[in-house]
Design a protein around this motif. Structure first.
Motif, PDB file in Angstrom:
ATOM      1  N   UNK A  77     110.203  -6.998  43.800  1.00  0.00           N
ATOM      2  CA  UNK A  77     110.141  -8.244  44.559  1.00  0.00           C
ATOM      3  C   UNK A  77     109.896  -8.035  46.038  1.00  0.00           C
ATOM      4  N   UNK A  78     110.199  -6.835  46.533  1.00  0.00           N
ATOM      5  CA  UNK A  78     109.967  -6.517  47.939  1.00  0.00           C
ATOM      6  C   UNK A  78     108.538  -6.054  48.221  1.00  0.00           C
ATOM      7  N   UNK A  79     107.784  -5.732  47.181  1.00  0.00           N
ATOM      8  CA  UNK A  79     106.440  -5.176  47.392  1.00  0.00           C
ATOM      9  C   UNK A  79     105.511  -6.077  48.211  1.00  0.00           C
ATOM     10  N   UNK A  80     105.513  -7.395  48.021  1.00  0.00           N
ATOM     11  CA  UNK A  80     104.633  -8.214  48.867  1.00  0.00           C
ATOM     12  C   UNK A  80     104.948  -8.096  50.353  1.00  0.00           C
ATOM     13  N   UNK A  81     106.187  -7.739  50.691  1.00  0.00           N
ATOM     14  CA  UNK A  81     106.560  -7.571  52.097  1.00  0.00           C
ATOM     15  C   UNK A  81     106.209  -6.179  52.607  1.00  0.00           C
ATOM     16  N   UNK A  82     106.068  -5.227  51.685  1.00  0.00           N
ATOM     17  CA  UNK A  82     105.788  -3.838  52.055  1.00  0.00           C
ATOM     18  C   UNK A  82     104.286  -3.563  52.091  1.00  0.00           C
ATOM     19  N   UNK A  83     103.596  -4.007  51.059  1.00  0.00           N
ATOM     20  CA  UNK A  83     102.158  -3.757  50.951  1.00  0.00           C
ATOM     21  C   UNK A  83     101.389  -4.864  51.651  1.00  0.00           C
ATOM     22  N   UNK A  84     100.391  -4.485  52.383  1.00  0.00           N
ATOM     23  CA  UNK A  84      99.531  -5.469  53.047  1.00  0.00           C
ATOM     24  C   UNK A  84      98.358  -5.746  52.106  1.00  0.00           C
ATOM     25  N   UNK A  85      98.642  -6.519  51.057  1.00  0.00           N
ATOM     26  CA  UNK A  85      97.661  -6.768  50.003  1.00  0.00           C
ATOM     27  C   UNK A  85      97.592  -8.269  49.761  1.00  0.00           C
ATOM     28  N   UNK A  86      96.390  -8.830  49.754  1.00  0.00           N
ATOM     29  CA  UNK A  86      96.273 -10.262  49.484  1.00  0.00           C
ATOM     30  C   UNK A  86      96.451 -10.555  47.990  1.00  0.00           C
ATOM     31  N   UNK A  87      96.863 -11.788  47.685  1.00  0.00           N
ATOM     32  CA  UNK A  87      96.862 -12.218  46.286  1.00  0.00           C
ATOM     33  C   UNK A  87      95.411 -12.376  45.868  1.00  0.00           C
ATOM     34  N   UNK A  88      95.141 -12.006  44.620  1.00  0.00           N
ATOM     35  CA  UNK A  88      93.764 -12.052  44.130  1.00  0.00           C
ATOM     36  C   UNK A  88      93.695 -12.802  42.813  1.00  0.00           C
ATOM     37  N   UNK A  89      92.552 -13.411  42.582  1.00  0.00           N
ATOM     38  CA  UNK A  89      92.265 -14.022  41.291  1.00  0.00           C
ATOM     39  C   UNK A  89      91.075 -13.300  40.699  1.00  0.00           C
TER      40      UNK A  89
END
Length: 135
Positions: free
Chosen positions: A74-86
């Motif tokens: 759950x912390x990964x979105x705060x750690x990785x600078x990665x956009x959500x993708x479709x």
């Protein structure tokens, strides 16, 4: 070491990840859990099992996965600078069908054919009917 479903859960968290981003996520989780990352081949093993799908340079949760978030993910979105993708599910589904037609294990291809129809808007009946292509 992360299971296929946990790898799929990580990808699903973002929609899809590049191979490098997934490796980074695995490394971050291993560090936080004070564990070894495990071999890089784990990603390929999960792809071979159709738990992950590699499509157009991205890896996403595949038709044979039950995406599960591993502890700390759950912390990964705060750690990785990665956009959500479709990802275009129909195009990805067609790519999976191509892989299933070339699959060396007809039983696996048949089993996954049911999953892929629930996963993407494709018709996998040809795979079930034995229309396998040997490359």
């Amino acid at each position: 070491m992360l299971t296929d479903d946990e790898l799929a859960g990580i990808c699903d968290l973002f929609g899809a990840l590049t191979r490098e981003e997934l490796a980074w996520a695995r490394s971050e989780l291993a560090f936080r859990q004070d564990e070894e990352t495990g071999p890089n081949e784990r990603i390929d093993e999960a792809i071979d099992a159709y738990a992950l799908v590699e499509h157009e340079g991205l890896i996403l949760a595949g038709p044979a996965a039950f995406p599960t978030l591993p502890e700390g993910a759950g912390d990964l979105p705060h750690i990785l600078d990665v956009p959500e993708r479709e990802v275009d599910r129909e195009a990805a589904g067609e790519a999976v069908l191509d892989s299933l037609r070339a699959e060396d294990d007809p039983a696996l291809a048949r089993e996954v054919s049911y999953d892929v129809e629930a996963w993407a808007p494709v018709d996998a009946s040809g795979v079930r009917d034995g229309e396998q292509e040997r490359l």
